[in-house]
Write a protein that holds these residues in place. Structure first.
Motif, PDB file in Angstrom:
ATOM      1  N   SER A 139       0.841  -1.197   0.000  1.00  0.00           N
ATOM      2  CA  SER A 139       0.000   0.000   0.000  1.00  0.00           C
ATOM      3  C   SER A 139       0.872   1.241   0.000  1.00  0.00           C
ATOM      4  O   SER A 139       1.946   1.266   0.620  1.00  0.00           O
ATOM      5  CB  SER A 139      -0.924   0.026   1.222  1.00  0.00           C
ATOM      6  OG  SER A 139      -1.711  -1.137   1.303  1.00  0.00           O
TER       7      SER A 139
ATOM      8  N   LEU B  18       0.361   5.262   0.951  1.00  0.00           N
ATOM      9  CA  LEU B  18      -0.567   6.150   1.649  1.00  0.00           C
ATOM     10  C   LEU B  18       0.014   7.554   1.736  1.00  0.00           C
ATOM     11  O   LEU B  18       1.234   7.730   1.791  1.00  0.00           O
ATOM     12  CB  LEU B  18      -0.857   5.633   3.066  1.00  0.00           C
ATOM     13  CG  LEU B  18      -1.275   4.163   3.208  1.00  0.00           C
ATOM     14  CD1 LEU B  18      -1.374   3.803   4.681  1.00  0.00           C
ATOM     15  CD2 LEU B  18      -2.598   3.905   2.506  1.00  0.00           C
ATOM     16  N   LYS B  19      -0.877   8.528   1.768  1.00  0.00           N
ATOM     17  CA  LYS B  19      -0.501   9.906   2.078  1.00  0.00           C
ATOM     18  C   LYS B  19      -0.985  10.235   3.490  1.00  0.00           C
ATOM     19  O   LYS B  19      -1.560   9.388   4.187  1.00  0.00           O
ATOM     20  CB  LYS B  19      -1.120  10.862   1.055  1.00  0.00           C
ATOM     21  CG  LYS B  19      -0.664  10.620  -0.373  1.00  0.00           C
ATOM     22  CD  LYS B  19       0.847  10.737  -0.520  1.00  0.00           C
ATOM     23  CE  LYS B  19       1.349  12.156  -0.429  1.00  0.00           C
ATOM     24  NZ  LYS B  19       1.037  12.979  -1.586  1.00  0.00           N
TER      25      LYS B  19
ATOM     26  N   PHE C  20      -6.687   3.892   7.185  1.00  0.00           N
ATOM     27  CA  PHE C  20      -6.048   2.605   6.907  1.00  0.00           C
ATOM     28  C   PHE C  20      -5.805   1.822   8.192  1.00  0.00           C
ATOM     29  O   PHE C  20      -6.036   0.608   8.256  1.00  0.00           O
ATOM     30  CB  PHE C  20      -4.725   2.841   6.172  1.00  0.00           C
ATOM     31  CG  PHE C  20      -3.959   1.576   5.885  1.00  0.00           C
ATOM     32  CD1 PHE C  20      -4.242   0.818   4.769  1.00  0.00           C
ATOM     33  CD2 PHE C  20      -2.941   1.150   6.738  1.00  0.00           C
ATOM     34  CE1 PHE C  20      -3.536  -0.347   4.501  1.00  0.00           C
ATOM     35  CE2 PHE C  20      -2.232  -0.004   6.482  1.00  0.00           C
ATOM     36  CZ  PHE C  20      -2.533  -0.753   5.356  1.00  0.00           C
TER      37      PHE C  20
ATOM     38  N   SER D  46      -7.329  -0.342  -5.988  1.00  0.00           N
ATOM     39  CA  SER D  46      -7.095   0.990  -5.441  1.00  0.00           C
ATOM     40  C   SER D  46      -5.598   1.219  -5.348  1.00  0.00           C
ATOM     41  O   SER D  46      -4.874   1.031  -6.305  1.00  0.00           O
ATOM     42  CB  SER D  46      -7.780   1.114  -4.076  1.00  0.00           C
ATOM     43  OG  SER D  46      -7.607   2.407  -3.572  1.00  0.00           O
ATOM     44  N   SER D  47      -5.074   1.653  -4.159  1.00  0.00           N
ATOM     45  CA  SER D  47      -3.634   1.829  -3.997  1.00  0.00           C
ATOM     46  C   SER D  47      -3.020   0.648  -3.284  1.00  0.00           C
ATOM     47  O   SER D  47      -1.926   0.732  -2.758  1.00  0.00           O
ATOM     48  CB  SER D  47      -3.353   3.112  -3.200  1.00  0.00           C
ATOM     49  OG  SER D  47      -3.938   3.014  -1.923  1.00  0.00           O
TER      50      SER D  47
ATOM     51  N   GLN E 217      -3.451  11.920   4.838  1.00  0.00           N
ATOM     52  CA  GLN E 217      -4.869  11.765   5.169  1.00  0.00           C
ATOM     53  C   GLN E 217      -5.347  10.321   5.083  1.00  0.00           C
ATOM     54  O   GLN E 217      -6.441  10.000   5.565  1.00  0.00           O
ATOM     55  CB  GLN E 217      -5.717  12.643   4.237  1.00  0.00           C
ATOM     56  CG  GLN E 217      -5.659  12.245   2.770  1.00  0.00           C
ATOM     57  CD  GLN E 217      -4.478  12.866   2.036  1.00  0.00           C
ATOM     58  OE1 GLN E 217      -3.584  13.422   2.676  1.00  0.00           O
ATOM     59  NE2 GLN E 217      -4.480  12.773   0.715  1.00  0.00           N
ATOM     60  N   ASP E 218      -4.545   9.429   4.501  1.00  0.00           N
ATOM     61  CA  ASP E 218      -4.967   8.032   4.347  1.00  0.00           C
ATOM     62  C   ASP E 218      -4.571   7.150   5.525  1.00  0.00           C
ATOM     63  O   ASP E 218      -5.052   6.022   5.623  1.00  0.00           O
ATOM     64  CB  ASP E 218      -4.365   7.438   3.068  1.00  0.00           C
ATOM     65  CG  ASP E 218      -4.722   8.243   1.831  1.00  0.00           C
ATOM     66  OD1 ASP E 218      -5.841   8.783   1.813  1.00  0.00           O
ATOM     67  OD2 ASP E 218      -3.889   8.336   0.906  1.00  0.00           O
TER      68      ASP E 218
END
Length: 536
Positions: A46, A48-49, A56, A144-145, A51-52
């Motif tokens: 994964s 992630l930034k 998560f 998705s990511s 805000q993710d």
């Protein structure tokens, strides 16, 4: 970003940073989080930034996952807080990670009930590392990511373990492209010639005059005069440090330093925070290893091997620094042996100071590795309030260890690398000191040679000068000159014996040494010729 730059004043607070009671909104920057959940059969990646992260972490870990690695490129409070709350990270460990003071740049470990905390000082040769994205040899389903690779893909015949380029369906090829695309997009970089043009790193370099790089955390109890005095002293130290850095910039080995914080949780999770928000190719290559089902990290399903791989990367960076010093000292030695000068002394002094500081900062890393191998079980048991007496207790203490037995075996290889690095630094420091001594001895010998030549000339011309002064005086009648027909023959009849006599008298010791040396050389040549005749 450090706490002081974020406006944090911890002088009047209790030790530690508890995210349940503390907010540091000023500690914020854009970071990229790389996550992998894996077992021997599956691996889910994964990107992630900021805000993710919280959403998560709110999701349960995949049922197949035996271990998880969360790698955060940079430090931001909106990422640190949900991570600390989810995994119950100790406030003191968080404070150590976020303080990031230049005066405490040394590797260390701290044992807590829920996790082991490691603070590592990473030394990299040059301003930045070679940032290039990894390429994966196998594909999986893209969603998705997050993407997943499993043994079911191998069983379906889409990819063989021995052929990394076997044809696979288009949907599986999306994993390679998507993960790499997500990684590049998350960092906001462009790829040129197959490599990533990384972000500019902060100007943290290692030199012997390293000082405090951020303003200190003043206590509110200090008076204004005392704080002003400290601020003035700090400004003077910083000015002196910057001045020295400008003077030694051309001579020192450029080393970038960065803090790597590692949390090893008992739940099989490893969390890492890098000080710089840029892309770290060496750490990302470990994700590439996890992507391969045959790698030992995947086969053992042991998060301790991720820790071992991280420590190995730190040691590899140190080995590269050894090569940098070896190259510079080799060039310096060649120049010193041919034509030494004081500029070489300056260069060697700067390198010697750097070597001393490197030994100071890397020796704690060596001790940390020894502790992980020898006393990890006992410290882990003590932190979790587990007794270590008796057979059953010893077994429980070993089970409670943060580092597995198999990983400790591989840590021995990392220790060998670090031992080699420190031994090389000792060797280089001694070589630099010997070269400095050689330069001064050479310069002293040259000065003595010049003085000796001047002394010989003085001895030669001393009687001549005296006789010239004598014969140059005004005489009414000089019978010896008249008897010689007004020539200078009489002068030389006196001058030559006087000069030879003065040379013998004043150079007797030197002539005696020359005679003894010639005698020894003659005997050596005679014995060598006799041995050759005997061999023939």
């Amino acid at each position: 970003m450090s706490l002081s730059k974020a406006g944090w004043d911890g002088g009047s607070r209790e030790p530690g940073i508890d995210p349940r009671r503390v907010e540091i909104p000023g500690l914020k920057e854009e970071v990229v989080v790389q996550v992998v959940d894996f077992s021997s059969a599956n691996a889910q990646f994964s990107i992630l930034k900021n805000q993710d992260v919280a959403p998560f972490l709110a999701k349960p870990r995949p049922s197949f996952a035996k271990a998880r690695w969360i790698h955060v490129n940079g430090i931001s409070w909106d990422v640190v807080k949900p991570t600390a709350l989810e995994y119950n990270l100790h406030p003191l460990a968080l404070e150590d990670m976020l303080q990031n003071r230049a005066s405490s740049r040394k590797s260390k470990s701290s044992y807590y009930k829920q996790h082991l905390y490691l603070s590592l000082v990473v030394h990299k040769a040059g301003a930045s590392e070679d940032d290039s994205f990894p390429t994966f040899s196998a594909g999986g389903e893209a969603e998705s990511s997050t993407s997943t690779l499993g043994e079911k893909d191998l069983e379906a015949g889409s990819l063989s373990k021995g052929d990394a380029r076997a044809p696979v369906p288009d949907i599986e090829l999306n994993f390679d492209r998507k993960y790499e695309k997500d990684l590049k997009g998350a960092f906001g970089e462009t790829v040129e010639d197959g490599g990533l043009r990384g972000r500019e790193l902060e100007g943290r370099t290692l030199n012997a005059y390293e000082g405090v790089q951020s303003k200190p955390l003043h206590s509110r109890k200090l008076g204004k005069m005392q704080q002003a005095s400290r601020a003035g002293g700090l400004a003077e130290r910083q000015a002196a440090r910057y001045h020295i850095e400008s003077l030694t910039k051309a001579d020192r080995v450029h080393i970038h330093i960065e803090q790597l914080s590692i949390f090893v949780c008992r739940s099989g999770t490893i969390i890492t925070f890098t000080q710089d928000p840029g892309y770290h190719s060496r750490f990302s290559k470990i994700f590439n290893r996890i992507h391969a089902p045959s790698d030992i990290i995947r086969e053992t399903e042991d998060h301790s091997f991720i820790l071992q791989a991280l420590l190995d990367v730190v040691a590899d960076h140190a080995l590269e620094i050894v090569e940098e010093f070896r190259d510079q000292l080799t060039k310096l030695e060649s120049r010193v042996l041919s034509s030494p000068d004081m500029g070489d002394v300056r260069h060697l002094h700067v390198l010697s100071a750097q070597l001393l500081l490197l030994k100071f900062t890397l020796s704690p890393f060596q001790q940390l590795l020894q502790q992980l191998r020898l006393v990890d079980g006992a410290k882990s048991a003590a932190a979790s309030r587990t007794s270590s007496n008796g057979t059953d207790e010893n077994r429980r203490a070993e089970d409670a260890a943060f580092v597995s037995y198999d990983a400790k075996i591989y840590l021995g290889d990392v220790m060998d690398h670090v031992d080699s690095v420190l031994a090389s630094f000792d060797l280089f420091a001694n070589l630099a000191e010997n070269l400095i001594s050689y330069i001064f001895n050479n310069l002293s010998y040259s000065s003595n040679s010049y003085m000796q030549a001047l002394s010989v000339l003085s001895v030669i011309f001393l009687p001549l000068t005296f006789l010239s002064g004598y014969f140059g005086m005004n005489f009414n009648v000089f019978h010896h000159v008249i008897d010689e027909g007004n020539s200078n023959a009489y002068f030389w009849k006196i001058a030559i014996p006087s000069t030879v006599g003065a040379m013998i008298i004043f150079s007797w010791t030197y002539l005696k040494e020359m005679y003894l040396k010639a005698t020894r050389d003659g005997k050596r040549i005679y014995l060598r010729s006799m041995l050759r005749k005997r061999e023939e």
